[in-house]
Design a protein around this motif. Structure first.
Motif, PDB file in Angstrom:
ATOM      1  N   TYR A  70       1.893  -5.773  -3.875  1.00  0.00           N
ATOM      2  CA  TYR A  70       1.742  -6.054  -5.306  1.00  0.00           C
ATOM      3  C   TYR A  70       2.943  -6.821  -5.850  1.00  0.00           C
ATOM      4  N   ALA A  71       3.450  -7.741  -5.061  1.00  0.00           N
ATOM      5  CA  ALA A  71       4.620  -8.521  -5.457  1.00  0.00           C
ATOM      6  C   ALA A  71       4.241  -9.871  -6.063  1.00  0.00           C
ATOM      7  N   ASN A  72       2.945 -10.143  -6.199  1.00  0.00           N
ATOM      8  CA  ASN A  72       2.486 -11.425  -6.745  1.00  0.00           C
ATOM      9  C   ASN A  72       2.857 -11.540  -8.217  1.00  0.00           C
ATOM     10  N   LEU A  73       3.192 -12.753  -8.622  1.00  0.00           N
ATOM     11  CA  LEU A  73       3.694 -12.986  -9.967  1.00  0.00           C
ATOM     12  C   LEU A  73       3.220 -14.354 -10.452  1.00  0.00           C
ATOM     13  N   ILE A  74       2.757 -14.409 -11.697  1.00  0.00           N
ATOM     14  CA  ILE A  74       2.384 -15.682 -12.330  1.00  0.00           C
ATOM     15  C   ILE A  74       3.363 -15.940 -13.461  1.00  0.00           C
ATOM     16  N   VAL A 131      -4.184  -1.310  -7.551  1.00  0.00           N
ATOM     17  CA  VAL A 131      -5.581  -0.878  -7.525  1.00  0.00           C
ATOM     18  C   VAL A 131      -5.620   0.627  -7.776  1.00  0.00           C
ATOM     19  N   PRO A 132      -6.470   1.088  -8.715  1.00  0.00           N
ATOM     20  CA  PRO A 132      -6.546   2.521  -8.990  1.00  0.00           C
ATOM     21  C   PRO A 132      -6.769   3.323  -7.708  1.00  0.00           C
ATOM     22  N   GLY A 133      -5.975   4.375  -7.574  1.00  0.00           N
ATOM     23  CA  GLY A 133      -6.064   5.231  -6.396  1.00  0.00           C
ATOM     24  C   GLY A 133      -5.144   4.837  -5.263  1.00  0.00           C
ATOM     25  N   ASP A 134      -4.575   3.638  -5.322  1.00  0.00           N
ATOM     26  CA  ASP A 134      -3.639   3.202  -4.280  1.00  0.00           C
ATOM     27  C   ASP A 134      -2.298   3.877  -4.555  1.00  0.00           C
ATOM     28  N   PRO A 135      -1.766   4.643  -3.609  1.00  0.00           N
ATOM     29  CA  PRO A 135      -0.527   5.389  -3.856  1.00  0.00           C
ATOM     30  C   PRO A 135       0.755   4.562  -3.738  1.00  0.00           C
ATOM     31  N   VAL A 136       0.655   3.268  -3.538  1.00  0.00           N
ATOM     32  CA  VAL A 136       1.836   2.434  -3.314  1.00  0.00           C
ATOM     33  C   VAL A 136       2.737   2.402  -4.551  1.00  0.00           C
TER      34      VAL A 136
END
Length: 146
Positions: A132-136, A77-82
């Motif tokens: 953000y580890a989700n994968l399709i 997500v824009p702005g998320d520093p992760v």
């Protein structure tokens, strides 16, 4: 137990991967993903991190060679520093199965990813704790060898 099949893959997931056809999609969801509320078919693999499960799945599951990018990631997500170092591991695992593509991954905005996941054949809920580890993964075909 069967020879050649990782014990990380539960019988239900093996059955689902066998049922899937060309173009069907499988979601490997991290522990924060709303898997139960989005899944048409849900497989629980809560104790497993995604990289190990992905490696086991890719031994059995052909990626689609008829599309530009047979795998999709949920974009930060824009702005998320992760940071997303897990994506580097995914690339190491997927690249050998990607038919020579330079980048087999597309990045999808969070809510677009959720909508695509709802249409997936199945969602595998894992114990992966990385953000953000989700994968399709889009299933391909197995070419008959003569």
């Amino acid at each position: 137990m069967l020879k050649g099949i990782s014990p990380l893959i539960p019988p239900e997931l093996l059955k689902i991967m066998m049922e899937m056809g060309h173009g069907d999609e499988l979601v490997l969801a991290d522990a924060n993903f709303p898997a139960a509320s989005h899944a048409q078919r849900l497989v629980r693999c809560d104790g497993h991190p995604i990289p190990e499960l992905l490696e086991a799945v890719l031994r059995l599951y052909p990626l689609d060679t008829y599309v530009e990018q047979p795998a999709a990631l949920m974009a930060v997500v824009p702005g998320d520093p992760v940071e997303t170092p897990i994506w580097n591991r995914y690339r190491e695992l997927v690249q050998p199965h990607a038919g020579g593509r330079a980048d087999p991954f597309e990045q999808m905005e969070r809510f677009a990813f959720y909508e695509r996941a709802k249409r997936a054949y199945a969602i595998v809920a894992t114990g992966e704790r990385a953000q953000y580890a989700n994968l399709i993964l889009k299933k391909g075909v197995i070419v008959r060898e003569n």
